[in-house]
Design a protein around this motif. Structure first.
Motif, PDB file in Angstrom:
ATOM      1  N   HIS A 336      38.292  43.585  39.260  1.00  0.00           N
ATOM      2  CA  HIS A 336      37.417  44.379  38.391  1.00  0.00           C
ATOM      3  C   HIS A 336      37.788  45.859  38.429  1.00  0.00           C
ATOM      4  O   HIS A 336      37.272  46.641  37.632  1.00  0.00           O
ATOM      5  N   HIS A 382      39.267  34.039  35.211  1.00  0.00           N
ATOM      6  CA  HIS A 382      38.366  35.180  35.368  1.00  0.00           C
ATOM      7  C   HIS A 382      36.896  34.746  35.431  1.00  0.00           C
ATOM      8  O   HIS A 382      36.027  35.332  34.818  1.00  0.00           O
ATOM      9  N   HIS A 387      33.939  40.918  42.326  1.00  0.00           N
ATOM     10  CA  HIS A 387      33.560  42.330  42.294  1.00  0.00           C
ATOM     11  C   HIS A 387      33.118  42.844  43.663  1.00  0.00           C
ATOM     12  O   HIS A 387      33.002  44.045  43.852  1.00  0.00           O
TER      13      HIS A 387
END
Length: 390
Positions: A336, A382, A387
């Motif tokens: 990210h 993805h 994150h």
């Protein structure tokens, strides 16, 4: 991990139990004061000393319902913030809250089922310790001569690689897999092997350098690369020979120059203990093979996709929670952020090897000694939540 929402109030004529709610209270309306007997699993009236079964208790109560706790003011014990409540984990032992990114090691996804915070788990990390040579060799099933008798052979192999003649006709450069170059110093190789043995032992994982098939899971006959949706790239003849060569080296106690280290933030991770060239074969991702459908609600944090079939029921996954090798400790990047993507230095590729799907980890650039290994868990999908990764 907030509790499930309590059901709507039922009619008095029906008995409804809230079995999905963790924190429940005693029935609301019972005619007489009762005390519970743990030995007989019954309730006892204090006045008449009459034993009542749980069935009678529920019959005499209008309804039984668990009341939902109010977690609106829940704060993270580490950062003191109540922001991002969807990422707050509630410890099932101390009832304290923790952000997934604040827990050490970081929690990547919301756990399935009960979760205990590090303070309550009382699990002490088994840090790398000195193991005897015999224990290390026994752990990997090696003989002593395999560790100390191959230095000459490995140096001769290196000479052959350097003397490989170039073709007279200039052709388009094709990226081929390179075999890893093991550390020549046997004592240093022992330390590398000891780091992997300690990490696997700490997680109660058996060393396995190949895919394993067990009863009750997917059989080997289910691993057919022809089932891959859209087709799977095949491993060339030269690359197949490189893979065989690397497997043969590991059976002789010659592993890639890698060291497993413990990081308080990331947990166990892998560092290069020597220079690794671009396109070098690092490891095959190994473990137990099972159907993805059977593992959809699994809490294993080391799964790897093996086969994405046209029919969803035929898709396979590798589970390295009971058996595996160093591949399960290689970290994922935070894709990210730009800084996270810069850390990627290897990739995970699925190949068709003699009709079966295999997952290989390959270096995507030159890796320096002391550099940690990172690859993108998502590949091209993805969907994996990265994150929180470093």
């Amino acid at each position: 991990m907030a509790p499930a929402t309590a059901p709507a109030s039922p009619s008095p004529s029906s008995i409804k139990l809230s079995s999905l709610i963790r924190r429940t209270h005693a029935p609301h309306k019972i005619q007489k004061k009762l005390s519970y007997s743990s030995s007989s699993s019954t309730f006892e009236e204090e006045e008449g000393n009459k034993l009542l079964s749980l069935v009678n208790i529920y019959k005499r109560a209008e309804y039984t319902v668990g009341e939902e706790e109010d977690y609106g003011d829940l704060l993270c014990e580490q950062c003191g913030s109540g922001e991002q409540p969807e990422e707050l984990l509630l410890c099932d032992k101390c009832d304290n809250g923790f952000h997934m990114k604040c827990v050490r090691p970081i929690v990547v996804r919301v756990p399935i089922g009960p979760w205990i915070c590090p303070k309550c788990s009382d699990v002490k990390v088994k840090k790398l310790k000195k193991l005897s040579q015999k224990k290390i060799l026994d752990f990997f099933g090696l003989r002593r001569d395999s560790l100390f008798g191959n230095n000459r052979a490995s140096s001769q192999d290196a000479m052959k690689r350097r003397r490989r003649p170039r073709p007279l006709v200039v052709q388009k450069k094709r990226r081929r897999l390179l075999p890893f170059v093991p550390t020549e110093d046997p004592d240093r190789r022992l330390k590398q092997m000891a780091s992997l043995a300690t990490a696997l032992t700490a997680l109660d994982i058996e060393f396995s350098n190949k895919l394993t098939y067990f009863p009750g899971m997917a059989p080997r006959s289910a691993n057919r690369s022809i089932l891959e949706n859209g087709g799977m790239q095949g491993l060339t003849k030269e690359d197949t020979q490189t893979l065989k060569r690397c497997i043969a080296m590991t059976k002789q106690g010659q592993f890639p120059p890698l060291m497993v280290v413990y990081d308080s933030c990331q947990g166990y991770t892998v560092e290069a203990d020597g220079p690794i060239k671009d396109m070098t074969f690092i490891a095959e991702y190994t473990g137990d093979v099972d159907y993805i459908k059977k593992r959809e609600s699994d809490d294993c944090d080391s799964m790897m996709t093996l086969l994405i079939a046209t029919e969803a029921a035929d898709s396979l996954v590798i589970c390295a929670d009971k058996r595996g090798n160093i591949a399960r400790f290689i970290s994922g990047i935070n894709n990210h952020t730009q800084e996270g993507r810069k850390k990627q230095n290897c990739k995970c590729v699925r190949y068709d090897v003699k009709g079966e799907s295999r997952v290989l980890l390959v270096a995507t650039r030159d890796i320096s000694k002391g550099e940690r290994l990172y690859y993108d868990y998502n590949g091209y999908v993805h969907e994996y939540p990265t994150h929180h990764f470093v």
